[in-house]
Every structure is written in C-alpha cells, then in structure tokens.
Design a protein around this motif. Structure first.
Motif, PDB file in Angstrom:
ATOM      1  N   THR A  22      17.717 -28.856  16.126  1.00 43.99           N
ATOM      2  CA  THR A  22      17.006 -27.595  15.812  1.00 43.99           C
ATOM      3  C   THR A  22      17.235 -27.177  14.491  1.00 43.99           C
ATOM      4  OG1 THR A  22      17.130 -26.693  18.290  1.00 43.99           O
ATOM      5  CG2 THR A  22      16.950 -25.001  16.282  1.00 43.99           C
ATOM      6  N   ILE A  23      18.335 -27.207  13.856  1.00 46.74           N
ATOM      7  CA  ILE A  23      18.883 -26.949  12.454  1.00 46.74           C
ATOM      8  C   ILE A  23      17.943 -27.974  11.684  1.00 46.74           C
ATOM      9  CG2 ILE A  23      20.460 -27.098  10.748  1.00 46.74           C
ATOM     10  CD1 ILE A  23      22.485 -26.040  12.924  1.00 46.74           C
ATOM     11  N   GLU A  24      17.866 -29.413  12.026  1.00 49.80           N
ATOM     12  CA  GLU A  24      17.296 -30.492  11.294  1.00 49.80           C
ATOM     13  C   GLU A  24      15.561 -30.206  11.149  1.00 49.80           C
ATOM     14  OE1 GLU A  24      17.103 -35.379  11.554  1.00 49.80           O
ATOM     15  OE2 GLU A  24      16.663 -34.174  13.383  1.00 49.80           O
ATOM     16  N   LYS A  25      14.996 -29.367  12.180  1.00 51.91           N
ATOM     17  CA  LYS A  25      13.708 -29.229  12.140  1.00 51.91           C
ATOM     18  C   LYS A  25      13.393 -27.932  11.378  1.00 51.91           C
ATOM     19  CE  LYS A  25      12.475 -31.245  16.577  1.00 51.91           C
ATOM     20  NZ  LYS A  25      12.133 -31.193  17.948  1.00 51.91           N
ATOM     21  N   GLN A  26      14.199 -26.872  11.447  1.00 54.94           N
ATOM     22  CA  GLN A  26      13.999 -25.584  10.728  1.00 54.94           C
ATOM     23  C   GLN A  26      14.335 -25.793   9.444  1.00 54.94           C
ATOM     24  OE1 GLN A  26      16.180 -22.703  12.955  1.00 54.94           O
ATOM     25  NE2 GLN A  26      14.560 -22.561  14.777  1.00 54.94           N
ATOM     26  N   TYR A  27      15.353 -26.571   8.898  1.00 56.41           N
ATOM     27  CA  TYR A  27      15.688 -26.506   7.625  1.00 56.41           C
ATOM     28  C   TYR A  27      15.720 -27.976   7.030  1.00 56.41           C
ATOM     29  CZ  TYR A  27      17.715 -22.014   8.966  1.00 56.41           C
ATOM     30  OH  TYR A  27      17.668 -20.542   9.198  1.00 56.41           O
ATOM     31  N   GLN A  28      14.577 -28.458   6.906  1.00 51.61           N
ATOM     32  CA  GLN A  28      14.286 -29.841   6.341  1.00 51.61           C
ATOM     33  C   GLN A  28      15.014 -30.145   5.071  1.00 51.61           C
ATOM     34  OE1 GLN A  28      10.004 -30.831   6.621  1.00 51.61           O
ATOM     35  NE2 GLN A  28      10.111 -30.340   8.660  1.00 51.61           N
ATOM     36  N   GLY A  29      15.621 -31.256   5.218  1.00 50.42           N
ATOM     37  CA  GLY A  29      16.342 -31.534   3.873  1.00 50.42           C
ATOM     38  C   GLY A  29      17.853 -31.482   4.003  1.00 50.42           C
ATOM     39  N   VAL A  30      18.123 -30.458   4.956  1.00 46.08           N
ATOM     40  CA  VAL A  30      19.556 -29.884   5.011  1.00 46.08           C
ATOM     41  C   VAL A  30      20.515 -31.188   5.805  1.00 46.08           C
ATOM     42  CG1 VAL A  30      20.934 -28.302   5.895  1.00 46.08           C
ATOM     43  CG2 VAL A  30      18.929 -27.840   4.488  1.00 46.08           C
ATOM     44  N   LEU A  31      19.847 -31.321   7.076  1.00 52.71           N
ATOM     45  CA  LEU A  31      20.657 -32.154   8.068  1.00 52.71           C
ATOM     46  C   LEU A  31      19.748 -33.440   8.387  1.00 52.71           C
ATOM     47  CD1 LEU A  31      22.975 -32.550  10.006  1.00 52.71           C
ATOM     48  CD2 LEU A  31      21.297 -31.128  11.627  1.00 52.71           C
ATOM     49  N   TYR A  32      20.645 -34.788   8.451  1.00 54.05           N
ATOM     50  CA  TYR A  32      19.899 -35.995   8.744  1.00 54.05           C
ATOM     51  C   TYR A  32      20.879 -36.312   9.763  1.00 54.05           C
ATOM     52  CZ  TYR A  32      18.009 -40.780   8.375  1.00 54.05           C
ATOM     53  OH  TYR A  32      17.522 -41.667   8.586  1.00 54.05           O
ATOM     54  N   ILE A  33      20.057 -36.816  11.102  1.00 50.54           N
ATOM     55  CA  ILE A  33      20.757 -37.373  12.208  1.00 50.54           C
ATOM     56  C   ILE A  33      20.347 -38.769  12.335  1.00 50.54           C
ATOM     57  CG2 ILE A  33      20.898 -37.161  14.685  1.00 50.54           C
ATOM     58  CD1 ILE A  33      19.960 -34.073  14.247  1.00 50.54           C
ATOM     59  N   VAL A  34      21.313 -39.704  12.375  1.00 51.85           N
ATOM     60  CA  VAL A  34      21.062 -41.081  12.515  1.00 51.85           C
ATOM     61  C   VAL A  34      21.463 -41.320  14.121  1.00 51.85           C
ATOM     62  CG1 VAL A  34      21.713 -43.308  11.988  1.00 51.85           C
ATOM     63  CG2 VAL A  34      21.669 -41.487  10.196  1.00 51.85           C
ATOM     64  N   ASP A  35      20.583 -41.581  15.066  1.00 54.89           N
ATOM     65  CA  ASP A  35      21.118 -41.736  16.396  1.00 54.89           C
ATOM     66  C   ASP A  35      19.902 -42.894  16.688  1.00 54.89           C
ATOM     67  OD1 ASP A  35      21.299 -41.643  19.115  1.00 54.89           O
ATOM     68  OD2 ASP A  35      20.818 -39.563  19.303  1.00 54.89           O
ATOM     69  N   LYS A  36      20.548 -44.230  17.056  1.00 55.44           N
ATOM     70  CA  LYS A  36      19.834 -45.343  17.299  1.00 55.44           C
ATOM     71  C   LYS A  36      18.809 -44.965  18.723  1.00 55.44           C
ATOM     72  CE  LYS A  36      20.057 -50.363  18.310  1.00 55.44           C
ATOM     73  NZ  LYS A  36      20.913 -51.443  18.581  1.00 55.44           N
ATOM     74  N   ARG A  37      19.313 -44.414  19.592  1.00 56.09           N
ATOM     75  CA  ARG A  37      18.457 -43.986  20.763  1.00 56.09           C
ATOM     76  C   ARG A  37      17.376 -43.217  20.487  1.00 56.09           C
ATOM     77  NH1 ARG A  37      21.263 -41.000  26.021  1.00 56.09           N
ATOM     78  NH2 ARG A  37      20.955 -39.235  24.674  1.00 56.09           N
ATOM     79  N   LYS A  38      17.731 -42.173  19.546  1.00 57.44           N
ATOM     80  CA  LYS A  38      16.362 -41.289  19.139  1.00 57.44           C
ATOM     81  C   LYS A  38      15.260 -42.106  18.414  1.00 57.44           C
ATOM     82  CE  LYS A  38      15.309 -37.610  16.297  1.00 57.44           C
ATOM     83  NZ  LYS A  38      15.700 -36.649  15.212  1.00 57.44           N
ATOM     84  N   SER A  39      15.678 -43.036  17.651  1.00 54.36           N
ATOM     85  CA  SER A  39      14.737 -43.763  16.806  1.00 54.36           C
ATOM     86  C   SER A  39      14.026 -44.841  18.040  1.00 54.36           C
ATOM     87  CB  SER A  39      15.234 -44.365  15.526  1.00 54.36           C
ATOM     88  OG  SER A  39      16.479 -45.008  15.906  1.00 54.36           O
ATOM     89  N   GLU A  40      14.703 -45.390  18.795  1.00 57.44           N
ATOM     90  CA  GLU A  40      14.121 -46.399  19.786  1.00 57.44           C
ATOM     91  C   GLU A  40      13.135 -45.479  20.624  1.00 57.44           C
ATOM     92  OE1 GLU A  40      17.437 -48.112  22.063  1.00 57.44           O
ATOM     93  OE2 GLU A  40      17.753 -49.572  20.411  1.00 57.44           O
ATOM     94  N   GLU A  41      13.635 -44.504  20.986  1.00 56.17           N
ATOM     95  CA  GLU A  41      12.587 -43.275  21.843  1.00 56.17           C
ATOM     96  C   GLU A  41      11.241 -43.069  21.048  1.00 56.17           C
ATOM     97  OE1 GLU A  41      14.956 -40.275  23.187  1.00 56.17           O
ATOM     98  OE2 GLU A  41      15.932 -41.394  24.572  1.00 56.17           O
ATOM     99  N   ASP A  42      11.659 -42.941  19.774  1.00 53.29           N
ATOM    100  CA  ASP A  42      10.259 -42.255  18.875  1.00 53.29           C
ATOM    101  C   ASP A  42       9.400 -43.466  18.730  1.00 53.29           C
ATOM    102  OD1 ASP A  42      11.364 -39.835  18.473  1.00 53.29           O
ATOM    103  OD2 ASP A  42      12.342 -40.288  16.828  1.00 53.29           O
ATOM    104  N   ALA A  43       9.828 -44.779  18.745  1.00 48.32           N
ATOM    105  CA  ALA A  43       9.286 -45.981  18.583  1.00 48.32           C
ATOM    106  C   ALA A  43       8.272 -46.243  19.715  1.00 48.32           C
ATOM    107  CB  ALA A  43      10.119 -47.352  18.257  1.00 48.32           C
ATOM    108  N   GLU A  44       8.691 -45.801  20.777  1.00 45.43           N
ATOM    109  CA  GLU A  44       7.895 -46.217  22.121  1.00 45.43           C
ATOM    110  C   GLU A  44       6.620 -45.499  22.145  1.00 45.43           C
ATOM    111  OE1 GLU A  44      10.684 -45.735  25.452  1.00 45.43           O
ATOM    112  OE2 GLU A  44      11.664 -47.427  24.805  1.00 45.43           O
TER     113      GLU A  44
END
Length: 107
Positions: free
Chosen positions: A85-107
């Motif tokens: 929620t913070i990452e979306k509302q305040y772009q450029g402030v927080l970066y989340i690295v989560d392998k599972r998230k990026s794998e789900e996004d690729a599908e």
C-alpha cells in the motif's frame, strides 16, 4: 529509498526478510518500521516462532530459525499488504523485492 527483500525457500515460503534504507519523510519511515517490526513481534510473541533479528539504524534483518508455517506466511502476507500500500501510494519511496510476487506478475 527503502528496500524490502523477502527471502523464500524452494517451496516459496518466506524464510526471512530484510529492510535497508531510510525515507526522507519521517512519517513514512516510521510506518515502514512499524509494519516490519510488528511482523517480527507477531512471529515471536503471537506464534512463538523462532527467528533471529539483527537491527541497526536503517536496517532490519529477520531470519527464520524454525521452518515456516502457514501461520507465519499469514503474518508475512499481512506485512506485505501494508508495505505494498505504501509502495503504491508513495512511488519511489519503497521498493519490494519478492520473488513470488514477480513470478505471479509474469503469469
């Protein structure tokens, strides 16, 4: 910028996470700290999960000593929901690295 990195085992379960960096806005830095520290406290005090915590100014590392459970995954998922929620509302402030998230996004 603050970076949150989720470490996962081969089954995709979280086995730890680390947070590095500061945000210029103190309220956002406090929010990120509160969310990630509450997750660590929940793992130990609510679930009695064994973890190792290393912290310093602008740094928090949580490593699971005990094998992750469905309940520990739920705590991590709640933490990630708040952080995203913070990452979306305040772009450029927080970066989340989560392998599972990026794998789900690729599908």
């Amino acid at each position: 910028m603050t970076t949150v990195k989720i470490e996962r085992n081969v089954k995709g379960r979280c086995i730890g996470y680390n947070i590095l960096g500061h945000v210029a806005e103190p309220i956002l830095c406090s929010a990120i700290s509160a969310i990630t520290q509450t997750a660590a406290i929940s793992l130990t005090e609510v679930l009695n999960h064994k973890i190792k915590i290393n912290s310093a100014d602008g740094f928090l590392k949580v490593t699971f000593i005990q094998f992750p459970t469905k309940n520990s995954e739920l705590v991590i998922d709640c933490m990630l929901a708040g952080l995203r929620t913070i990452e979306k509302q305040y772009q450029g402030v927080l970066y989340i690295v989560d392998k599972r998230k990026s794998e789900e996004d690729a599908e």
